[in-house]
Design an enzyme around this catalytic site. Structure first.
Site, PDB file in Angstrom:
ATOM      1  N   GLY A 192       0.785  -1.234   0.000  1.00 37.01           N
ATOM      2  CA  GLY A 192       0.000   0.000   0.000  1.00 37.01           C
ATOM      3  C   GLY A 192       0.807   1.270   0.000  1.00 37.01           C
ATOM      4  O   GLY A 192       0.258   2.362   0.167  1.00 37.01           O
ATOM      5  N   TYR A 244     -12.334   5.573  -9.785  1.00 46.27           N
ATOM      6  CA  TYR A 244     -12.207   6.299  -8.518  1.00 46.27           C
ATOM      7  C   TYR A 244     -11.405   7.587  -8.641  1.00 46.27           C
ATOM      8  O   TYR A 244     -10.729   8.004  -7.708  1.00 46.27           O
ATOM      9  CB  TYR A 244     -11.619   5.407  -7.411  1.00 46.27           C
ATOM     10  CG  TYR A 244     -10.527   4.457  -7.814  1.00 46.27           C
ATOM     11  CD1 TYR A 244      -9.237   4.889  -8.066  1.00 46.27           C
ATOM     12  CD2 TYR A 244     -10.787   3.096  -7.913  1.00 46.27           C
ATOM     13  CE1 TYR A 244      -8.236   4.013  -8.416  1.00 46.27           C
ATOM     14  CE2 TYR A 244      -9.792   2.190  -8.267  1.00 46.27           C
ATOM     15  CZ  TYR A 244      -8.515   2.660  -8.515  1.00 46.27           C
ATOM     16  OH  TYR A 244      -7.524   1.780  -8.865  1.00 46.27           O
ATOM     17  N   PRO A 304       4.576  -5.027  -1.658  1.00 46.01           N
ATOM     18  CA  PRO A 304       4.465  -3.854  -2.530  1.00 46.01           C
ATOM     19  C   PRO A 304       4.131  -4.269  -3.955  1.00 46.01           C
ATOM     20  O   PRO A 304       4.630  -5.276  -4.458  1.00 46.01           O
ATOM     21  CB  PRO A 304       5.851  -3.221  -2.451  1.00 46.01           C
ATOM     22  CG  PRO A 304       6.764  -4.377  -2.167  1.00 46.01           C
ATOM     23  CD  PRO A 304       5.979  -5.319  -1.296  1.00 46.01           C
ATOM     24  N   ARG A 346      -9.008   3.593 -14.422  1.00 42.72           N
ATOM     25  CA  ARG A 346      -8.861   4.038 -13.037  1.00 42.72           C
ATOM     26  C   ARG A 346      -9.482   5.413 -12.767  1.00 42.72           C
ATOM     27  O   ARG A 346      -9.991   5.658 -11.676  1.00 42.72           O
ATOM     28  CB  ARG A 346      -7.382   4.042 -12.620  1.00 42.72           C
ATOM     29  CG  ARG A 346      -6.771   2.646 -12.592  1.00 42.72           C
ATOM     30  CD  ARG A 346      -5.338   2.637 -12.052  1.00 42.72           C
ATOM     31  NE  ARG A 346      -5.303   3.060 -10.673  1.00 42.72           N
ATOM     32  CZ  ARG A 346      -4.767   4.197 -10.244  1.00 42.72           C
ATOM     33  NH1 ARG A 346      -4.229   5.057 -11.116  1.00 42.72           N
ATOM     34  NH2 ARG A 346      -4.763   4.501  -8.964  1.00 42.72           N
ATOM     35  N   TYR A 362      -1.775  -1.302 -12.415  1.00 47.66           N
ATOM     36  CA  TYR A 362      -3.241  -1.365 -12.496  1.00 47.66           C
ATOM     37  C   TYR A 362      -3.808  -0.747 -13.771  1.00 47.66           C
ATOM     38  O   TYR A 362      -4.973  -0.363 -13.797  1.00 47.66           O
ATOM     39  CB  TYR A 362      -3.893  -0.729 -11.265  1.00 47.66           C
ATOM     40  CG  TYR A 362      -3.471  -1.395  -9.990  1.00 47.66           C
ATOM     41  CD1 TYR A 362      -3.911  -2.662  -9.674  1.00 47.66           C
ATOM     42  CD2 TYR A 362      -2.599  -0.763  -9.108  1.00 47.66           C
ATOM     43  CE1 TYR A 362      -3.503  -3.291  -8.520  1.00 47.66           C
ATOM     44  CE2 TYR A 362      -2.178  -1.388  -7.945  1.00 47.66           C
ATOM     45  CZ  TYR A 362      -2.638  -2.657  -7.655  1.00 47.66           C
ATOM     46  OH  TYR A 362      -2.229  -3.287  -6.517  1.00 47.66           O
ATOM     47  N   CYS A 370     -17.767   4.795 -26.398  1.00 45.92           N
ATOM     48  CA  CYS A 370     -19.121   5.361 -26.383  1.00 45.92           C
ATOM     49  C   CYS A 370     -19.625   5.346 -24.943  1.00 45.92           C
ATOM     50  O   CYS A 370     -20.481   4.547 -24.558  1.00 45.92           O
ATOM     51  CB  CYS A 370     -20.023   4.539 -27.298  1.00 45.92           C
ATOM     52  SG  CYS A 370     -21.640   5.285 -27.568  1.00 45.92           S
TER      53      CYS A 370
END
Length: 432
Positions: A249, A335, A292, A331, A391, A362
């Protein structure tokens, strides 16, 4: 706007990465294109490994969280750098198996492992399973018994840590789909039941508090909670847990305002906390593991696009359309992930044009960033979105039947293709 340490602007005014002209990369390999600097990946691996070796006297291991980017080439690099591999699906495990990754350095994670995935892990002698719940523990035990094996496992628990990050990437709080909360006694009760399963060796505990964290205290708090819980379990059940996985994290700089703490500082601070609590509770220091992912590959990557139309809506906004978007980077839509964006073919120009970078799908929400300052682009220009190593490919899709991009790794001034661009036939191969 920030540029990573391996980026420059050359005499043509083009952005370069690891010494290579991004505009030329776009011409050679096409766009959208994922670009990774292998030297940065390896440097980050070594920073973590050295930090663990120094602060834990070699009594620990860094497991790369492969969900950040899981392809064969990444598995090869992780293996060669001496790290372990954290996998969360049969697909990630199969990728590791395909390149001969040492099974004893693989940890099989995830809150729902299918019976077939568990069987794959047991048959191939995965080093550790991370158990999420009683149902899974019983299933692992049954399959291990079927093959006459005893598997090493950690139990994932929720330490109740608020990591001050986006709610979608917070995982350590009590209300989480991951793990079992310590608070209220649920984790202790579950441990008692797992200890009755004869084909599971419960070696320790696991936790993960979230992603993109820029503070030390959540990690130190978590280490204190986990070690105290290990001591409590020792007293309750007279067992010695020998392993503790404190997750990952650790944040990276996506934009100028982000201020990540050097990785070695995380390791040093957590090591001090571990030593302090072990002394207080008369615990032997457990084998410490970290996971990690983003902080190993995130800053090593960027994505290149080609500009199409520029739509200027007076007094509203300016849309710059690119040939990628939601399918290769969801991504922002998910969020609100932040990125720095620049026109790579005009990297020497002043960023005096405010634009929303719009994807090709679209879908109104198919945006990469809104209201960013860039040099005014023209159709055919190359746009670079920085820090997309984590990601992006992992979360890519074929929405609107758009093929997924190619990927190149740069090493010693040479770009090599490690992932082919999908073709229309590739997308149709499972259609009947």
């Amino acid at each position: 706007m920030h540029l990573e340490s391996d980026m420059r602007v050359n005499s043509k005014g083009h952005l370069t990465v690891a010494g290579l002209d991004t505009v030329e990369l776009a011409k050679t390999f096409g766009t959208p294109l994922y670009v990774m600097d292998e030297a940065v990946v390896r440097e980050n691996c070594r920073l973590y490994k050295n930090a663990v070796d120094q602060n834990y006297n070699g009594h620990g291991m860094v497991f790369y969280a492969s969900k950040a980017l899981c392809i064969k080439e990444m598995c090869r690099i992780i293996e060669s750098e001496g790290l372990g591999l954290d996998v969360v699906s049969g697909g990630e495990l199969y990728t590791a198996i395909s390149i001969g990754f040492p099974m004893d350095r693989i940890m099989f994670h995830g809150n729902f492992k299918t019976e077939a995935e568990i069987e794959m892990g047991v048959v191939n002698d995965v080093g550790r399973f991370v158990i999420d719940n009683l149902y899974e523990a019983e299933l692992i035990n049954t399959i291990a018994k079927k093959y006459g094996k005893t598997v090493k496992a950690l139990l994932r628990v929720s330490p109740g840590t608020d990591a001050h990050t986006h709610e979608f990437i917070m995982t350590g709080q009590i209300d989480s789909k991951f793990g079992t909360p310590i608070e209220g006694g649920a984790a202790e009760e579950l441990i008692g039941k797992i200890l009755e399963l004869k084909n599971i060796n419960l070696a320790g505990l696991h936790c993960h508090i979230g992603s993109q964290i820029f503070e030390l205290e959540p990690f130190n708090y978590t280490a204190r909670v986990m070690l105290n819980f290990m001591a409590d379990i020792d007293e309750k059940f007279s067992i010695k847990m020998t392993e503790l996985d404190l997750g990952g994290g650790f944040g990276i700089r996506y934009i100028e305002d982000h201020d990540p703490i050097p990785y070695e500082k995380y390791m040093e601070s957590i090591a001090d906390t571990v030593d302090s609590v072990c002394k207080e509770r008369n615990l032997d220091r457990p084998y410490i593991m970290m996971e990690p992912g983003r902080s190993i590959v995130g800053s090593a990557g960027l994505t290149l696009y080609t500009v199409g139309s520029i739509k200027e809506i007076k007094d509203v906004r300016n849309y710059v359309a690119i040939d990628g978007g939601l399918p290769d980077n969801p991504r922002y839509a998910l969020y609100g992930a932040q990125y720095d964006v620049l026109v790579a073919s005009k990297a020497n120009k002043r960023p005096d044009f405010t634009a929303t970078i719009a994807g090709r799908c679209c879908e109104s929400g198919d945006l990469i960033q809104e209201n960013v300052s860039i040099a005014k682009p023209e159709p055919g220009d190359t746009v670079a979105v920085l820090d997309t190593g984590a990601y992006n490919y992992s979360m890519a899709s074929n929405y609107n039947r758009v093929p997924r991009p190619a990927m190149v790794f740069i090493r010693n001034g040479q770009a090599r293709l490690v992932l082919n661009r999908e073709s229309y036939d590739d997308m149709l191969k499972n259609d009947l």
